[in-house]
Scaffold this active site. Sequence first.
Site, PDB file in Angstrom:
ATOM      1  N   ASP A  50      42.892  44.231  34.345  1.00  0.00           N
ATOM      2  CA  ASP A  50      43.914  45.040  35.017  1.00  0.00           C
ATOM      3  C   ASP A  50      45.014  45.411  34.013  1.00  0.00           C
ATOM      4  O   ASP A  50      45.951  46.148  34.339  1.00  0.00           O
ATOM      5  CB  ASP A  50      44.472  44.348  36.270  1.00  0.00           C
ATOM      6  CG  ASP A  50      45.127  43.014  35.983  1.00  0.00           C
ATOM      7  OD1 ASP A  50      45.105  42.553  34.818  1.00  0.00           O
ATOM      8  OD2 ASP A  50      45.688  42.407  36.923  1.00  0.00           O
ATOM      9  N   SER A  51      44.845  44.963  32.748  1.00  0.00           N
ATOM     10  CA  SER A  51      45.663  45.496  31.655  1.00  0.00           C
ATOM     11  C   SER A  51      45.439  47.005  31.537  1.00  0.00           C
ATOM     12  O   SER A  51      46.186  47.690  30.829  1.00  0.00           O
ATOM     13  CB  SER A  51      45.321  44.794  30.333  1.00  0.00           C
ATOM     14  OG  SER A  51      43.920  44.774  30.133  1.00  0.00           O
ATOM     15  N   ASP A  89      38.192  42.743  36.665  1.00  0.00           N
ATOM     16  CA  ASP A  89      39.401  42.009  37.030  1.00  0.00           C
ATOM     17  C   ASP A  89      39.814  42.423  38.433  1.00  0.00           C
ATOM     18  O   ASP A  89      39.842  43.623  38.749  1.00  0.00           O
ATOM     19  CB  ASP A  89      40.520  42.424  36.054  1.00  0.00           C
ATOM     20  CG  ASP A  89      41.373  41.257  35.632  1.00  0.00           C
ATOM     21  OD1 ASP A  89      41.158  40.136  36.122  1.00  0.00           O
ATOM     22  OD2 ASP A  89      42.258  41.476  34.781  1.00  0.00           O
ATOM     23  N   LYS A 119      36.979  38.478  37.904  1.00  0.00           N
ATOM     24  CA  LYS A 119      37.953  37.506  37.410  1.00  0.00           C
ATOM     25  C   LYS A 119      39.188  37.584  38.292  1.00  0.00           C
ATOM     26  O   LYS A 119      39.570  38.675  38.725  1.00  0.00           O
ATOM     27  CB  LYS A 119      38.342  37.822  35.954  1.00  0.00           C
ATOM     28  CG  LYS A 119      39.465  36.917  35.429  1.00  0.00           C
ATOM     29  CD  LYS A 119      39.711  37.100  33.966  1.00  0.00           C
ATOM     30  CE  LYS A 119      40.662  38.245  33.610  1.00  0.00           C
ATOM     31  NZ  LYS A 119      42.004  38.155  34.240  1.00  0.00           N
ATOM     32  N   GLU A 121      43.279  35.708  38.861  1.00  0.00           N
ATOM     33  CA  GLU A 121      44.331  34.842  38.325  1.00  0.00           C
ATOM     34  C   GLU A 121      44.746  33.810  39.356  1.00  0.00           C
ATOM     35  O   GLU A 121      44.863  34.124  40.538  1.00  0.00           O
ATOM     36  CB  GLU A 121      45.570  35.690  37.975  1.00  0.00           C
ATOM     37  CG  GLU A 121      45.313  36.726  36.902  1.00  0.00           C
ATOM     38  CD  GLU A 121      46.559  37.563  36.594  1.00  0.00           C
ATOM     39  OE1 GLU A 121      47.670  37.242  37.095  1.00  0.00           O
ATOM     40  OE2 GLU A 121      46.420  38.550  35.850  1.00  0.00           O
ATOM     41  N   GLU A 188      45.428  31.807  29.139  1.00  0.00           N
ATOM     42  CA  GLU A 188      46.311  32.775  28.481  1.00  0.00           C
ATOM     43  C   GLU A 188      47.686  32.166  28.236  1.00  0.00           C
ATOM     44  O   GLU A 188      48.283  31.547  29.140  1.00  0.00           O
ATOM     45  CB  GLU A 188      46.457  34.035  29.359  1.00  0.00           C
ATOM     46  CG  GLU A 188      47.408  35.058  28.739  1.00  0.00           C
ATOM     47  CD  GLU A 188      47.332  36.441  29.360  1.00  0.00           C
ATOM     48  OE1 GLU A 188      46.510  36.672  30.255  1.00  0.00           O
ATOM     49  OE2 GLU A 188      48.137  37.297  28.919  1.00  0.00           O
TER      50      GLU A 188
HETATM   51  O1  KIV Z   1      43.787  42.219  32.129  1.00  0.00           O
HETATM   52  C1  KIV Z   1      43.379  41.731  31.066  1.00  0.00           C
HETATM   53  O2  KIV Z   1      43.140  42.424  30.064  1.00  0.00           O
HETATM   54  C2  KIV Z   1      43.169  40.299  31.020  1.00  0.00           C
HETATM   55  C3  KIV Z   1      42.845  39.693  29.692  1.00  0.00           C
HETATM   56  C4  KIV Z   1      44.022  39.710  28.829  1.00  0.00           C
HETATM   57  C5  KIV Z   1      42.237  38.355  29.820  1.00  0.00           C
HETATM   58  O3  KIV Z   1      43.272  39.636  32.009  1.00  0.00           O
END
Ligand code: KIV
Length: 275
Positions: A50-51, A89, A119, A121, A188
Site C-alpha cells: 500500500d506504499s 497488501d 499481507k 499490518e 519493519e
Molecule cells: O507497503 C509496503 O510497501 C510495505 C513494505 C514496506 C513491506 O508494506
Amino acid sequence: MTMTRPVKMYPADLLTMKAMGSKICMITAYDFPTAQIVEASGIDVVLVGDSLGNVVLGYDSTLPVTMTEQLHHVRAVRRGLKKALLIADMPYLSYQISVEEAIKNGGRFIQEAGAEAVKLEGGSEFLPVIEGLLRARIPVMGHLGLTPQSLNVFGGYKVKGKTKNEADRIFQDALALEKAGVFAIVLEGIPWQLARKITAGLKIPTIGIGAGPHCDGQVLVFHDLTGFQHDETPRFVRQYCNAFEIMSQAVRNYCADVQKGTFPNLKESYGNGKK
Ligand code: KIV
C-alpha cells in the site's frame, strides 16, 4: 534467489527457504513494467504494497489507498509476473471493520486480481481476521513493528520496539501470528537485536525492512532502491541506481533533440521504402 527460477513460488516455499538457510528476496512493484523488471531479475516475492499511495499515487501516507486502487495495481502486476510469489497488501479499512469484510476483500485480491496471498499490518488484535482469511484458504503474511497504517496513533514513523515493553509485545505478537498460521512476517523499523531474536524464535521466515541483517529475507520499495523518486530515503534504504536522474536526463536529451530539429531523423521516419 536464482536468475532463472525453475519453478513457480508459493507461500510454503518460503518456509523451505528458511529451513535451507536461503535468504528470501522480496521487493514491491505496482504496475506491469516494474513487475516485468523484477520478474526478470529472478526475485522470490513481489508485494503490491500500500506504499502504492506514497510512491505512485502521490499521497502523503498509505491511509488514503482504497481497495479499488489496490486491486487495479495488483491486476497490472499479475500480468507482468510468472514465477515470483505475488502478495497483495490489504489497504487501511479493508480488514479492520469485521472478519467478514476482511475475507471478502482478501478474497477479491485472490479471485479478481490473481494474488497468491495477502499481507496485513498488526498483532494479536487481528488474530480473528487472520484465522478467518486462512479458513477461506487465503495465505496471510503478517507485518509487525513500524506499521505505517498506524501513523496517527504512533505520532509519526518512529522505530518501534526500543523499550523492553514494546519489544516484548512485538515478540509475543510474532509468536501469536505464527501460531495462527501466517506463512511469514514482515518486521519493519525495529532494532536489529529484536529482529534477530524474533527470527531465531520462529519457524516461519521473517522479512526485514529497517530491521537489520539477521532476518530470513529483506524487502525494499522498488522506487527507493532504484532512486525512482526525488524524496530523501530513510537510512535503511540502499539505493542501487538513480533512475530519477537517468530518466530526467533522457527526457532533457529528447527535448534538446526536438528543439534542435535532430529528432526524428529520416531513419526514424516512414517513406524510405521500408516497412
Ligand atoms: O507497503 C509496503 O510497501 C510495505 C513494505 C514496506 C513491506 O508494506
